[in-house]
Design a protein around this motif. Structure first.
Motif, mmCIF file in Angstrom:
data_model
loop_
_atom_site.group_PDB
_atom_site.id
_atom_site.type_symbol
_atom_site.label_atom_id
_atom_site.label_comp_id
_atom_site.label_asym_id
_atom_site.label_seq_id
_atom_site.Cartn_x
_atom_site.Cartn_y
_atom_site.Cartn_z
ATOM 1 N N GLY A 41 0.714 -1.294 -0.107
ATOM 2 C CA GLY A 41 0.071 -0.251 -0.085
ATOM 3 C C GLY A 41 0.905 1.335 0.025
ATOM 4 O O GLY A 41 2.110 1.263 0.280
ATOM 5 N N THR A 42 0.248 2.450 -0.185
ATOM 6 C CA THR A 42 0.983 3.739 -0.211
ATOM 7 C C THR A 42 0.337 4.604 0.695
ATOM 8 O O THR A 42 1.020 5.713 1.192
ATOM 9 C CB THR A 42 0.719 4.353 -1.586
ATOM 10 N N ARG A 43 -0.912 4.234 1.330
ATOM 11 C CA ARG A 43 -1.460 5.283 2.032
ATOM 12 C C ARG A 43 -1.042 5.163 3.546
ATOM 13 O O ARG A 43 -0.714 3.995 3.973
ATOM 14 C CB ARG A 43 -3.228 4.850 2.230
ATOM 15 N N THR A 44 -0.668 6.157 3.946
ATOM 16 C CA THR A 44 -0.191 6.197 5.351
ATOM 17 C C THR A 44 -1.157 5.903 6.460
ATOM 18 O O THR A 44 -2.179 6.621 6.370
ATOM 19 C CB THR A 44 0.562 7.447 5.983
ATOM 20 N N VAL A 45 -1.044 5.032 7.270
ATOM 21 C CA VAL A 45 -2.141 4.521 8.600
ATOM 22 C C VAL A 45 -1.637 5.029 9.790
ATOM 23 O O VAL A 45 -0.327 4.798 10.053
ATOM 24 C CB VAL A 45 -2.268 3.116 8.592
ATOM 25 N N LYS A 46 -2.333 5.757 10.420
ATOM 26 C CA LYS A 46 -1.829 6.296 11.514
ATOM 27 C C LYS A 46 -2.494 5.605 12.823
ATOM 28 O O LYS A 46 -3.782 5.148 12.712
ATOM 29 C CB LYS A 46 -2.146 7.918 11.811
ATOM 30 N N VAL A 47 -1.920 5.420 13.960
ATOM 31 C CA VAL A 47 -2.500 4.579 14.940
ATOM 32 C C VAL A 47 -2.104 5.261 16.422
ATOM 33 O O VAL A 47 -1.102 5.925 16.526
ATOM 34 C CB VAL A 47 -1.962 3.292 15.104
ATOM 35 N N ASP A 48 -3.015 5.015 17.379
ATOM 36 C CA ASP A 48 -2.923 5.555 18.825
ATOM 37 C C ASP A 48 -2.712 4.387 19.548
ATOM 38 O O ASP A 48 -3.779 3.570 19.907
ATOM 39 C CB ASP A 48 -3.983 6.328 19.208
ATOM 40 N N ILE A 49 -1.220 3.852 19.741
ATOM 41 C CA ILE A 49 -1.234 2.674 20.499
ATOM 42 C C ILE A 49 0.000 2.946 21.728
ATOM 43 O O ILE A 49 0.784 3.745 21.590
ATOM 44 C CB ILE A 49 -0.707 1.543 19.559
ATOM 45 N N ARG A 50 -0.050 2.113 22.461
ATOM 46 C CA ARG A 50 0.912 1.876 23.419
ATOM 47 C C ARG A 50 1.832 0.692 23.239
ATOM 48 O O ARG A 50 1.165 -0.363 22.843
ATOM 49 C CB ARG A 50 0.519 1.955 25.160
ATOM 50 N N ILE A 51 3.250 0.691 22.991
ATOM 51 C CA ILE A 51 3.839 -0.304 22.652
ATOM 52 C C ILE A 51 4.728 -0.975 24.045
ATOM 53 O O ILE A 51 5.429 -0.385 24.521
ATOM 54 C CB ILE A 51 4.916 0.103 21.514
ATOM 55 N N LEU A 52 4.426 -2.228 23.908
ATOM 56 C CA LEU A 52 5.116 -3.050 25.122
ATOM 57 C C LEU A 52 5.958 -3.930 24.207
ATOM 58 O O LEU A 52 5.730 -4.557 23.154
ATOM 59 C CB LEU A 52 4.517 -3.801 26.094
#
Length: 343
Positions: free
Chosen positions: A136-147
């Motif tokens: 894909g070329t569309r940028t996906v933004k996410v609101d996540i906490r990474i552990l």
């Protein structure tokens, strides 16, 4: 200070576990990246779950992913998702784990196994919270906490060039280390009780089929062997052992004979090491004194085992009775032992 024995699914009352509970409470209030370290079987995923459950994201998804269990070519799609037609078999657009964890928490377990090409892409997610799906070329933004979790020393791996140093520092914002079970043996009786209760509820008595009717008692000598064992598999090894006991038990009592041979072998090795391992100071030692102490210890043990019968004690030590009596006299043990209950 209040002594906790449980924290969510975590079990333990040792000082190490109290510090762990306190750390989880603190980091749960923040949204920073956490690197959870510890040997296999110590409960790294349970710590991650506890952080999520006690955070403001608790009502949103908790998504775990084992980076070492999925081949590199498939892992990229698992993490970032893919667009329809991105590769053979991609018949539909599919969301990856990062998108599925939006507004929640993602756990990247065995992060040390992540391929270098994916480490670069993960670094961008950590910095920008954005990515593109595979194909894909569309940028996906996410609101996540990474552990992240690992049983490796990523600091050493980074210095050796086996892990990106910049990624390591991005992951290691808040480090949490889980002590191995052999370093917190005070928790073993509590864990045994917890697992017995859990598995008895899961596997009720086959005779009446009613839960809560069974009991399982582990005798003190068996507990003693378990306390002296090193538990290379940590809490997971203890859990599977108790599960086996509950399933196979027919008497309601577990003796030391019911334990696998490795438990007795471990005690023998520990006792042997205790005899042989002495620390020498830089100034040296009096070797004869140490050898004399070891000999004295074995003589006393032989007398205890033989019930004070000197000929039997001599035989246990491979000595004739005359030689044994001479050693008793020389060491002044004859009079002392004659005053003790064993003679």
């Amino acid at each position: 200070m209040e002594i906790k024995t449980h924290f969510d699914k975590l079990i333990g009352k040792s000082a190490q576990m109290q510090r762990l509970y306190n750390m989880i409470s603190k980091v749960s209030r923040a949204d920073s990246t956490v690197l959870i370290t510890g040997e296999s079987g110590t409960g790294k995923e349970l710590v991650a779950q506890a952080i999520h459950k006690n955070s403001a994201r608790a009502e949103n998804p908790f998504i775990p992913l084992n980076c070492g269990a999925i081949p590199k070519d498939l892992l990229e799609s698992e993490l970032f998702g893919h667009e329809k037609g991105a590769f053979t078999g991609a018949i539909n657009t599919r969301k990856g784990r990062f998108e599925l964890a939006d507004k929640g928490t993602i756990l990247l377990d065995e992060i040390g196994e992540l391929h270098p090409s994916l480490q670069v892409k993960l670094l961008r997610v950590l910095q920008e919270r954005e990515f593109e799906r595979v194909g894909g070329t569309r940028t996906v933004k996410v609101d996540i906490r990474i552990l992240a979790a690992t049983n490796k020393d990523l600091g050493v791996a980074a210095k050796n060039g086996n892990f990106r140093e910049d990624l390591y520092y991005r992951l290691n914002v808040i480090p949490i280390h889980i002590s191995p079970l052999r370093e917190r043996k005070d928790d073993i009786p509590l864990l045994i009780e917890h697992f017995i209760n859990r598995f008895i509820g899961k596997f009720p008595d086959s005779q009446d089929g009613k839960e809560g009717q069974r009991t399982l008692n582990i005798l003190p000598e068996a507990i003693d062997l378990m306390l002296n064992y090193q538990w290379p598999g940590n809490v997971r090894e203890l859990e599977t052992l108790i599960e086996r006991f509950v399933i196979l038990d027919e008497t309601g009592t577990i003796t030391q004979e019911d334990l696998p041979p490795r438990f007795s072998d471990a005690r023998q090795k520990a006792e042997f090491s205790g005899v042989l391992q002495y620390q020498m100071s830089p100034e040296g030692i009096d070797l004869q004194t140490h050898l004399d102490d070891i000999e004295t210890s074995f003589i006393i043990q032989a007398m205890e085992i033989s019930g004070g019968v000197k000929s039997k004690a001599a035989a246990l030590l491979g000595l004739n009775r005359t030689t044994f009596l001479e050693k008793l006299k020389k060491k002044g043990l004859d009079a002392k032992l004659n005053e003790s209950p064993i003679t």
